[in-house]
Design a protein around this motif. Structure first.
Motif, PDB file in Angstrom:
ATOM      1  N   PRO A 286     -13.124 -44.413   3.972  1.00 25.77           N
ATOM      2  CA  PRO A 286     -13.875 -44.884   5.139  1.00 25.77           C
ATOM      3  C   PRO A 286     -14.284 -43.715   6.035  1.00 25.77           C
ATOM      4  O   PRO A 286     -13.494 -42.794   6.271  1.00 25.77           O
ATOM      5  CB  PRO A 286     -12.878 -45.811   5.846  1.00 25.77           C
ATOM      6  CG  PRO A 286     -11.856 -46.156   4.820  1.00 25.77           C
ATOM      7  CD  PRO A 286     -11.771 -44.980   3.916  1.00 25.77           C
ATOM      8  N   ARG A 287     -15.490 -43.744   6.515  1.00 26.27           N
ATOM      9  CA  ARG A 287     -15.967 -42.653   7.377  1.00 26.27           C
ATOM     10  C   ARG A 287     -15.156 -42.562   8.658  1.00 26.27           C
ATOM     11  O   ARG A 287     -15.030 -41.480   9.240  1.00 26.27           O
ATOM     12  CB  ARG A 287     -17.442 -42.833   7.706  1.00 26.27           C
ATOM     13  CG  ARG A 287     -17.781 -44.185   8.325  1.00 26.27           C
ATOM     14  CD  ARG A 287     -19.254 -44.320   8.601  1.00 26.27           C
ATOM     15  NE  ARG A 287     -19.679 -43.430   9.667  1.00 26.27           N
ATOM     16  CZ  ARG A 287     -20.944 -43.307  10.060  1.00 26.27           C
ATOM     17  NH1 ARG A 287     -21.886 -43.993   9.452  1.00 26.27           N
ATOM     18  NH2 ARG A 287     -21.258 -42.506  11.054  1.00 26.27           N
ATOM     19  N   VAL A 341     -24.040 -34.526   9.888  1.00 25.85           N
ATOM     20  CA  VAL A 341     -22.976 -34.537  10.896  1.00 25.85           C
ATOM     21  C   VAL A 341     -23.316 -35.476  12.035  1.00 25.85           C
ATOM     22  O   VAL A 341     -22.464 -36.228  12.523  1.00 25.85           O
ATOM     23  CB  VAL A 341     -22.728 -33.103  11.423  1.00 25.85           C
ATOM     24  CG1 VAL A 341     -21.722 -33.119  12.569  1.00 25.85           C
ATOM     25  CG2 VAL A 341     -22.218 -32.208  10.304  1.00 25.85           C
ATOM     26  N   ASP A 342     -24.582 -35.464  12.470  1.00 26.55           N
ATOM     27  CA  ASP A 342     -24.991 -36.338  13.570  1.00 26.55           C
ATOM     28  C   ASP A 342     -24.815 -37.805  13.194  1.00 26.55           C
ATOM     29  O   ASP A 342     -24.481 -38.640  14.037  1.00 26.55           O
ATOM     30  CB  ASP A 342     -26.455 -36.046  13.925  1.00 26.55           C
ATOM     31  CG  ASP A 342     -26.919 -36.845  15.138  1.00 26.55           C
ATOM     32  OD1 ASP A 342     -26.245 -36.777  16.182  1.00 26.55           O
ATOM     33  OD2 ASP A 342     -27.934 -37.550  15.028  1.00 26.55           O
ATOM     34  N   GLY A 343     -25.000 -38.131  11.905  1.00 27.22           N
ATOM     35  CA  GLY A 343     -24.816 -39.507  11.472  1.00 27.22           C
ATOM     36  C   GLY A 343     -23.355 -39.924  11.398  1.00 27.22           C
ATOM     37  O   GLY A 343     -23.053 -41.122  11.398  1.00 27.22           O
ATOM     38  N   LEU A 344     -22.431 -38.956  11.336  1.00 30.93           N
ATOM     39  CA  LEU A 344     -21.009 -39.260  11.258  1.00 30.93           C
ATOM     40  C   LEU A 344     -20.316 -39.265  12.613  1.00 30.93           C
ATOM     41  O   LEU A 344     -19.169 -39.696  12.711  1.00 30.93           O
ATOM     42  CB  LEU A 344     -20.307 -38.241  10.340  1.00 30.93           C
ATOM     43  CG  LEU A 344     -20.789 -38.197   8.886  1.00 30.93           C
ATOM     44  CD1 LEU A 344     -20.095 -37.076   8.132  1.00 30.93           C
ATOM     45  CD2 LEU A 344     -20.557 -39.527   8.197  1.00 30.93           C
ATOM     46  N   LEU A 345     -21.002 -38.778  13.641  1.00 29.44           N
ATOM     47  CA  LEU A 345     -20.420 -38.678  14.976  1.00 29.44           C
ATOM     48  C   LEU A 345     -21.073 -39.679  15.924  1.00 29.44           C
ATOM     49  O   LEU A 345     -22.093 -40.284  15.586  1.00 29.44           O
ATOM     50  CB  LEU A 345     -20.609 -37.251  15.516  1.00 29.44           C
ATOM     51  CG  LEU A 345     -19.827 -36.144  14.812  1.00 29.44           C
ATOM     52  CD1 LEU A 345     -20.223 -34.787  15.364  1.00 29.44           C
ATOM     53  CD2 LEU A 345     -18.327 -36.358  14.958  1.00 29.44           C
ATOM     54  N   PRO A 346     -20.473 -39.864  17.107  1.00 28.51           N
ATOM     55  CA  PRO A 346     -21.108 -40.738  18.102  1.00 28.51           C
ATOM     56  C   PRO A 346     -22.521 -40.282  18.426  1.00 28.51           C
ATOM     57  O   PRO A 346     -22.882 -39.119  18.223  1.00 28.51           O
ATOM     58  CB  PRO A 346     -20.178 -40.613  19.326  1.00 28.51           C
ATOM     59  CG  PRO A 346     -18.865 -40.207  18.767  1.00 28.51           C
ATOM     60  CD  PRO A 346     -19.171 -39.344  17.576  1.00 28.51           C
ATOM     61  N   ALA A 347     -23.318 -41.176  18.928  1.00 24.75           N
ATOM     62  CA  ALA A 347     -24.733 -40.898  19.192  1.00 24.75           C
ATOM     63  C   ALA A 347     -24.892 -39.699  20.117  1.00 24.75           C
ATOM     64  O   ALA A 347     -24.192 -39.561  21.114  1.00 24.75           O
ATOM     65  CB  ALA A 347     -25.405 -42.126  19.807  1.00 24.75           C
TER      66      ALA A 347
END
Length: 493
Positions: A286-287, A341-347
């Motif tokens: 899970p991410r 990385v941006d897709g895995l972290l908060p907006a």
């Protein structure tokens, strides 16, 4: 594969068996410890008591492996995976879906020849797999992975089983990129270093004898060809160049073996990695289990215009270091990696834009310990070797320059739900994690730090690699360090 959970009033899901050839793979795994005696027995014809014991042991292992096939059962029900095993001592193990964090599929050349795969169920922080199926038919293994993935997601969300969506490919590496990875990441040196370590452990000073033999061969060739000093120096440089080229070629070969056909996908909130040339490995997690990120850009990375990303996950990577999601992005262009990385972290958390500088005297704090060691080494060498040892002091300007450049290029950021630290000049590193994933914060302040009004903070996350740089913010102004410490501490309560 008929392992769907039964509805109310229906018969429970039947137990499933392993592949009929599973006993062979179990036997091969157990025979590794008997490999050397068997080779001696087969190729030299010499027999001893130890060889006889080895043959007896092999026979016992064959019987145990066959018995394991007939006694091993597993079942997937509405709550988890149930495994029954054992010949004389019966074992029953129930693994809830909420506990399963990673499902990995392993395929060696022999697995691929027979169309089978080994399946491992891993949990957070476990030193060994929660469950291990050696082996299942390949289509059965894929179906098993799909069911576990869906049920684990449903158990984590506390809802009904989610509808499966098509996987999104985040990164796919062509062969040319894997070759670049081999040229950048000198894995061949690690293998050679490991070989020298084995020779050193073997005794008889094998490493010293090896270098002595090479030196004698080289001096003998120089005398035969009547080489002068300039020719000898050129020959040494040429040999060193050949060694470097061979190490890079070995690194490329290792990269192809490990990362050929690399594919990173996301499906229903899980990240899935598949890679390998001869031995194929496929794993997912899970991410949300990603705890920390380590973005690296060395000199060779910049020459090729690439970066690498490693992650720490809350999954027991100690189960198999080579079969983990740690190398999430082995190599990629900076722009592409930023998108991942941006897709895995908060907006709007990455890339970081509001970097803050360290304490104004951070360079001095970095320089002082190295300078003290240099001065002590100079005094020690002067006592035994005389005034020539004062030449060691020539390192002080280099150490000072290194400390200045380190402080100039280091910065930190705390905001948008993210804590990050960047450092390095030739080799650049970014270490960051979501604040909500932190498990502990440590305040560090030496007498030097107290005198100059600075402090350092160190953070712990689940699954942190002990051999990787820790997530820390060094040499901050004391007031800012106290504020960050207070905010993080309140979140950890």
């Amino acid at each position: 594969m008929s392992s769907e959970p039964s509805a109310a009033g229906q018969a429970p899901a039947p137990d499933q068996r392993l592949h009929p050839l599973s006993w062979l793979f179990v036997l091969i795994g157990q025979l590794k410890q008997f490999a050397l005696p068997l080779i001696v027995l087969l190729f030299t014809g010499r027999r001893s008591d130890s060889d006889l014991y080895a043959l007896i042991g092999v026979g016992v292992l064959v019987l145990i492996s066959i018995a394991q096939y007939f006694t091993y059962r597993y079942r997937i029900d509405s709550e988890g995976v149930t495994i029954r095993s054992g010949v004389f001592q019966r074992n029953l193990r129930h693994i809830p879906f909420a506990r399963i964090q990673n499902v990995s599929l392993h395929q060696s050349l022999l697995h691929r020849f027979f169309g089978v795969a080994e399946v491992r169920l891993e949990s957070a922080g476990a030193a060994k797999p929660e469950g291990q199926m050696r082996v299942l038919r390949l289509d059965q293994a894929h179906e098993f992975e799909r069911l576990i993935r869906q049920r684990s997601a449903a158990a984590a969300d506390g809802a009904a089983m989610p509808t499966a969506h098509a996987a999104t490919t985040l990164l796919q590496l062509p062969t040319s990129e894997v070759i670049r990875l081999g040229l950048i990441d000198n894995r061949g040196m690690l293998v050679v270093g490991g070989g020298f370590a084995l020779l050193a452990q073997a005794g008889d000073n094998l490493v010293g004898k090896l270098f002595e033999s090479l030196f004698r061969w080289f001096t003998g060739q120089a005398e035969t060809w009547h080489l002068g000093m300039i020719s000898i120096a050129a020959a040494v440089l040429f040999l060193l160049l050949c060694v470097v080229v061979l190490l890079r070629l070995l690194s490329v070969l290792l990269a192809l073996l490990q990362f050929h056909g690399f594919r990173l996908e996301e499906e229903d909130g899980r990240l899935r990695v598949e890679r390998g040339l001869l031995t194929r490995w496929r794993g997912s997690a899970p991410r949300r289990r990603i705890q920390a990120f380590h973005l690296r850009e060395g000199m060779l990375h910049r020459w090729f215009g690439r970066q690498s990303l490693r992650v720490d996950t809350a999954v027991g990577a100690a189960v198999d270091k080579n079969a983990s999601l740690r190398d999430l992005v082995p190599i990629a262009e900076p722009a592409r990696l930023d998108v991942i990385v941006d897709g895995l972290l908060p907006a709007q958390a990455w890339p970081v834009r509001d970097w803050q500088q360290l304490h104004a005297r951070a360079w001095w704090r970095q320089f002082a310990p190295a300078a003290i060691v240099c001065l002590l080494a100079t005094g020690f060498l002067c006592f035994f070797r005389g005034p020539w040892a004062l030449l060691v002091l020539a390192l002080l300007p280099l150490l000072l320059l290194r400390a200045k450049l380190w402080a100039k290029h280091s910065a930190y950021s705390v905001g948008n739900g993210l804590i990050a630290f960047r450092s390095g000049w030739l080799d650049r590193n970014w270490r960051f994690a979501e604040i909500d994933k932190l498990q502990a914060v440590e305040w560090m302040q030496s007498p030097f730090d107290r005198r100059h009004g600075m402090a350092s903070l160190r953070f712990d996350t689940i699954g942190a690699n002990p051999f990787s740089p820790a997530l820390r913010l060094p040499y901050l102004p004391e007031a800012q360090a106290r504020e960050i410490y207070r905010r993080i501490s309140e979140r950890l309560r």
